[in-house]
Scaffold this motif. Structure first.
Motif, PDB file in Angstrom:
ATOM      1  N   GLY A  56       6.316  -7.811   1.474  1.00 27.50           N
ATOM      2  CA  GLY A  56       7.275  -7.157   0.575  1.00 27.50           C
ATOM      3  C   GLY A  56       6.573  -6.473  -0.583  1.00 27.50           C
ATOM      4  O   GLY A  56       7.165  -5.630  -1.255  1.00 27.50           O
ATOM      5  N   LYS A  57       5.301  -6.846  -0.780  1.00 25.81           N
ATOM      6  CA  LYS A  57       4.548  -6.233  -1.891  1.00 25.81           C
ATOM      7  C   LYS A  57       3.226  -5.641  -1.396  1.00 25.81           C
ATOM      8  O   LYS A  57       2.901  -4.511  -1.682  1.00 25.81           O
ATOM      9  N   ALA A  58       2.503  -6.442  -0.653  1.00 24.47           N
ATOM     10  CA  ALA A  58       1.164  -6.004  -0.248  1.00 24.47           C
ATOM     11  C   ALA A  58       0.994  -6.088   1.266  1.00 24.47           C
ATOM     12  O   ALA A  58       1.633  -6.907   1.931  1.00 24.47           O
ATOM     13  N   ILE A  59       0.118  -5.205   1.765  1.00 27.13           N
ATOM     14  CA  ILE A  59      -0.233  -5.192   3.193  1.00 27.13           C
ATOM     15  C   ILE A  59      -1.575  -5.914   3.379  1.00 27.13           C
ATOM     16  O   ILE A  59      -2.507  -5.697   2.606  1.00 27.13           O
ATOM     17  N   ASN A 102       0.618 -19.320  -0.040  1.00 29.03           N
ATOM     18  CA  ASN A 102       0.161 -18.249  -0.951  1.00 29.03           C
ATOM     19  C   ASN A 102      -1.118 -17.553  -0.519  1.00 29.03           C
ATOM     20  O   ASN A 102      -1.597 -16.693  -1.228  1.00 29.03           O
ATOM     21  N   ASP A 103      -1.694 -17.935   0.601  1.00 26.79           N
ATOM     22  CA  ASP A 103      -2.884 -17.206   1.044  1.00 26.79           C
ATOM     23  C   ASP A 103      -2.553 -16.458   2.337  1.00 26.79           C
ATOM     24  O   ASP A 103      -2.834 -16.913   3.449  1.00 26.79           O
ATOM     25  N   ASN A 104      -1.928 -15.301   2.156  1.00 28.59           N
ATOM     26  CA  ASN A 104      -1.478 -14.518   3.304  1.00 28.59           C
ATOM     27  C   ASN A 104      -2.632 -14.047   4.179  1.00 28.59           C
ATOM     28  O   ASN A 104      -2.495 -13.982   5.397  1.00 28.59           O
ATOM     29  N   GLN A 105      -3.743 -13.710   3.540  1.00 28.47           N
ATOM     30  CA  GLN A 105      -4.889 -13.215   4.319  1.00 28.47           C
ATOM     31  C   GLN A 105      -5.398 -14.310   5.259  1.00 28.47           C
ATOM     32  O   GLN A 105      -5.640 -14.069   6.443  1.00 28.47           O
ATOM     33  N   LYS A 106      -5.493 -15.519   4.722  1.00 30.59           N
ATOM     34  CA  LYS A 106      -5.987 -16.630   5.536  1.00 30.59           C
ATOM     35  C   LYS A 106      -5.004 -16.946   6.672  1.00 30.59           C
ATOM     36  O   LYS A 106      -5.410 -17.220   7.812  1.00 30.59           O
TER      37      LYS A 106
END
Ligand SMILES: O=C(O)C(=O)C[C@H](O)[C@H](O)CO
Length: 340
Positions: free
Chosen positions: A258-261, A295-299
């Motif tokens: 919703g904010k970052a890709i 909270n760690d979307n990348q991981k």
């Protein structure tokens, strides 16, 4: 401790051996599979508490499917019995430039004839932190769609995180309804969606676009449309797959919150042993990552992509890998070194 409950159909999988065509086969390898059940197997392998809810016929074949659930360490205490048959899917395994082919034999299965009111969802979902469903269940029959919507509404009322793998299957949806007539109401409660933009737009009845997944600017705009339509949406993710051939895939992934890709690095996967269930492996990895690496979307995305890549090396529907094996791959060990 996370407790994930998934709802869907488990089927007998009958696959041709050694890449034979259906017409050449005199024997089929028997195993089990089903999109949502495969997700449960992944989660159980990672050490989470995974429960599968389905409807099985009260005969030896239904009993064998139940034994399979127990064998895979997936909780089955709330499955219901009734109906006439276990669904089957036949798989012809592709090779090189010839892709695999699936033929369903699941009409009138116990799960296809389930009705709302047969599962006590308040009881089943007590203590659950996550509910998972997929676009396969509403595709098999009107009554299965209604039963699934009932579960989704209860999960939403109970404040449980809901995920959906859009899982579009063009050979299903034979009962007179199209995805865009059924899916929007079901999806509005989902917090996490797995699916590419084309499929999401198609199922939500939004006009087609030509997404460029590498375009950092237009991608958020295209995804934001989903957030506008689905009030509870928090995360949407998809694998980014390029098929060099049936035995060589390039696999990456993308996630938008919703904010970052977020993008995951593309991995070369060759030779592919079995691609079926790789989307479920991604989904299982995503549920694990989002629920355990808060909270760690990348991981979370990297974990899902690594899990998906590993699945391609394993025959059958399930991603039979441990948490450690996915973590090792994330840590850069994909060279097939002998573990001592
Ligand atoms: O396609 C389906 O409906 C299935 O559930 C069969 C396979 O298990 C599934 O496609 C794997 O994702």
């Amino acid at each position: 401790m996370s407790k994930i409950v998934a709802f869907g159909e488990i089927m007998l999988r009958l696959s041709t051996e050694r890449h034979l065509r259906f017409s050449q086969s005199t024997a089929f390898g028997a195993s089990y599979g089903g999109g949502e059940f495969n997700v449960c197997v992944s989660l159980a392998n990672y050490g989470l508490d995974a429960e599968f809810v389905t409807r099985l016929p009260e005969n030896e074949i239904g009993g064998s499917a139940l034994k399979e659930m127990r064998k895979m360490n997936v909780e089955s205490k709330n499955i219901i019995f009734g109906g006439e048959r276990l669904g089957i899917y036949f798989l012809e395994t592709g090779a090189g430039t010839r892709g695999s082919n699936v033929v369903y034999d699941r009409a009138h299965s116990s799960m296809a004839t389930i009705e709302k009111g047969l599962v006590d969802w308040e009881k089943v979902l007590e203590g659950a932190t996550w509910f998972h469903w997929s676009g396969i269940t509403p595709a098999i029959s009107q009554s299965a769609a209604e039963a699934c919507l009932e579960a989704i509404k209860v999960a939403h009322k109970m404040g449980i995180t809901i995920s959906c793998d859009l899982n579009y299957r063009s050979k299903l949806w034979q009962y007179g309804k199209t995805p865009s007539e059924v899916m929007p109401e079901m999806l509005q409660y989902s917090n996490v969606i797995l699916g590419d933009i084309d499929t999401a737009y198609f199922m939500l009845g939004i006009p087609k676009v030509n997404p460029n997944y590498q375009d950092e600017k237009s991608l958020p705009v295209l995804y934001t449309k989903l957030f506008d339509l689905i009030p509870n949406l928090k995360t949407v993710a998809t694998t980014l797959r390029y098929s060099v051939s049936a035995s060589h895939q390039r696999i990456g992934g993308v996630l938008f919150n919703g904010k970052a890709i977020y993008h995951a690095a593309v991995k070369e996967v060759t030779p592919v042993v079995d691609r079926v269930g790789s989307g479920d492996a991604f989904m299982g990895g995503l549920i694990y990552g989002l629920s355990q690496y808060e909270n760690d979307n990348q991981k979370a995305l990297d974990f899902a992509v690594a899990a998906c890549c590993l699945k391609h090396t394993i025959a059958g529907d399930y991603n039979l890998v441990t948490l450690k094996e996915v973590e090792n791959m994330l840590g850069g060990d994909s060279a097939g070194l002998v573990s001592r």
